[in-house]
Structure formats: C-alpha cells, structure tokens
Design an enzyme around this catalytic site. Structure first.
Site, PDB file in Angstrom:
ATOM      1  CB  CYS A 116       7.247  40.980 -18.671  1.00 14.31           C
ATOM      2  SG  CYS A 116       8.953  41.438 -18.328  1.00 14.31           S
TER       3      CYS A 116
ATOM      4  CG  ASN B  55       9.214  35.965  -9.356  1.00 12.61           C
ATOM      5  OD1 ASN B  55       9.438  34.812  -9.027  1.00 12.61           O
ATOM      6  ND2 ASN B  55       8.054  36.545  -9.154  1.00 12.61           N
ATOM      7  CB  ILE B  56      14.566  38.632  -6.740  1.00 14.33           C
ATOM      8  CG1 ILE B  56      15.206  37.264  -7.060  1.00 14.33           C
ATOM      9  CG2 ILE B  56      15.018  39.137  -5.367  1.00 14.33           C
ATOM     10  CD1 ILE B  56      16.704  37.298  -7.271  1.00 14.33           C
ATOM     11  CD  GLU B  57       7.035  39.844  -6.137  1.00 19.66           C
ATOM     12  OE1 GLU B  57       6.510  39.985  -5.021  1.00 19.66           O
ATOM     13  OE2 GLU B  57       6.398  39.504  -7.160  1.00 19.66           O
TER      14      GLU B  57
ATOM     15  CB  CYS C 128      11.513  39.081 -14.704  1.00 20.26           C
ATOM     16  SG  CYS C 128      10.164  40.242 -14.863  1.00 20.26           S
TER      17      CYS C 128
ATOM     18  CD  GLU D  35      10.776  35.490 -17.585  1.00 19.57           C
ATOM     19  OE1 GLU D  35      10.950  35.944 -16.442  1.00 19.57           O
ATOM     20  OE2 GLU D  35       9.676  35.499 -18.154  1.00 19.57           O
TER      21      GLU D  35
ATOM     22  CB  CYS E 289      11.799  38.966 -19.783  1.00 19.63           C
ATOM     23  SG  CYS E 289      11.961  39.223 -18.007  1.00 19.63           S
TER      24      CYS E 289
HETATM   25  N1  THU Z   1       7.522  38.147 -13.536  1.00 20.52           N
HETATM   26  C1  THU Z   1       8.576  37.396 -13.963  1.00 20.52           C
HETATM   27  O1  THU Z   1       9.385  36.917 -13.159  1.00 20.52           O
HETATM   28  N2  THU Z   1       8.720  37.195 -15.300  1.00 20.52           N
HETATM   29  C2  THU Z   1       7.875  37.695 -16.249  1.00 20.52           C
HETATM   30  O2  THU Z   1       8.169  37.608 -17.417  1.00 20.52           O
HETATM   31  C3  THU Z   1       6.601  38.278 -15.817  1.00 20.52           C
HETATM   32  C4  THU Z   1       6.559  38.754 -14.415  1.00 20.52           C
HETATM   33  C5  THU Z   1       7.378  38.379 -12.088  1.00 20.52           C
HETATM   34  C6  THU Z   1       7.623  39.801 -11.660  1.00 20.52           C
HETATM   35  C7  THU Z   1       6.831  39.878 -10.398  1.00 20.52           C
HETATM   36  O3  THU Z   1       7.628  39.405  -9.322  1.00 20.52           O
HETATM   37  C8  THU Z   1       5.685  38.901 -10.593  1.00 20.52           C
HETATM   38  O4  THU Z   1       6.069  38.074 -11.687  1.00 20.52           O
HETATM   39  C9  THU Z   1       4.353  39.563 -10.897  1.00 20.52           C
HETATM   40  O5  THU Z   1       4.466  40.462 -11.938  1.00 20.52           O
END
Ligand code: THU
Length: 135
Positions: free
Chosen positions: A89, A47-49, A58, A60, A92
């Site tokens: 989520c 995940n890259i915020e 996300c 995935e 994804c």
């Molecule tokens: N996140 C994912 O990378 N994959 C998911 O399926 C659920 C959420 C990440 C997004 C965000 O950076 C962090 O988890 C919290 O929501």
C-alpha cells in the site's frame, strides 16, 4: 550486493510462512513480509488488525519497524506474500522510501510464485524522502 534467485525464493517462502501468523480476522486478507537488511539479517512481519479498524498495521511496516528497532536501517530486499500477489500500500511504500529507494520489492502469491519484482523507487515516483527536509 546481488540477490540470487534462490535467496529471493527463500525470502518469499519466509514471507509465506510468516503470513500464517497474520492476525486478520476482519479482512481475512493475510499478508506476510520478509525484509533482508544489508547486514544479512531477516525480519518478518504480518498484518495485525484491530477491532478499531484504523489501528491495523500492515505486514511490511511491521517488518521495517522490527528491523529499525533492532538497529537496522539499511535494507536490501523485501518480499511480500499475499493470497493473490497484491502490492504494498501507499503507506508502506512511503515507510520503505524513508530507508532507501533502491530496496528491491518482491510480490508473491500464496503458492510462493513471484508475481512481480520491482523497487521502492519504481513503486513511489517522486518520493518524499529525508533529503527533501534539508534546507
Ligand atoms: N495490508 C498489508 O498488510 N500490507 C499492504 O501493503 C496492503 C494491506 C493489510 C492491511 C489489512 O490488514 C489487510 O491487508 C486488508 O487491507
């Protein structure tokens, strides 16, 4: 093709390795993914915020987009590693459904334990797939 126990564990381990590279300074919830294509290639994702929160991506989807951008569209299995074995989520699930409902989904925790094994079909009942757009 069947996926052995050892292969599943190796995908979980790859997802956990990738997870260390997650960029999650805001949520601190690090996610790693490892996607194996039907041709046997493995693409990882994290995940890259972003400071502008909605632009976060996300793990995935990063893995799927890396694979598709390298010419792969047929997937066999994806492992997702989180602190607590969290599930993919909705966004994804939808992106995975685009490329096949039979893709196996493994959810694992930070210690590499398999928490749940399922499929995209089970995770997204009545999925809106490319077929739905056909006249
Ligand atoms: N996140 C994912 O990378 N994959 C998911 O399926 C659920 C959420 C990440 C997004 C965000 O950076 C962090 O988890 C919290 O929501």
């Amino acid at each position: 093709m069947t996926v052995t126990r050892e292969e599943k564990q190796s995908l979980i381990d790859l997802a956990n390795e990738a997870r260390k590279r997650a960029y999650a300074p805001y949520s601190k919830y690090q996610v790693g993914a490892a996607l194996r294509t039907k041709t046997g290639r493995v693409f990882t994702g994290v995940n890259i915020e972003n400071a502008a929160y909605p632009h976060t991506m996300c793990a995935e989807r990063v893995a799927v987009f890396k694979a598709v951008s390298e010419g792969e569209r047929e997937f066999e299995i994806i492992s997702v590693a989180t602190d607590n074995g969290g599930s993919p989520c909705g966004g994804c699930r939808q992106v995975l459904a685009e490329f096949g409902l039979d893709t196996i989904v493994l959810m694992a925790d930070k210690d590499g334990r398999l928490i749940k094994e399922t499929t995209v079909r089970e995770l997204l009942p009545e999925a809106f797939t490319p077929e739905k757009l056909k006249p």
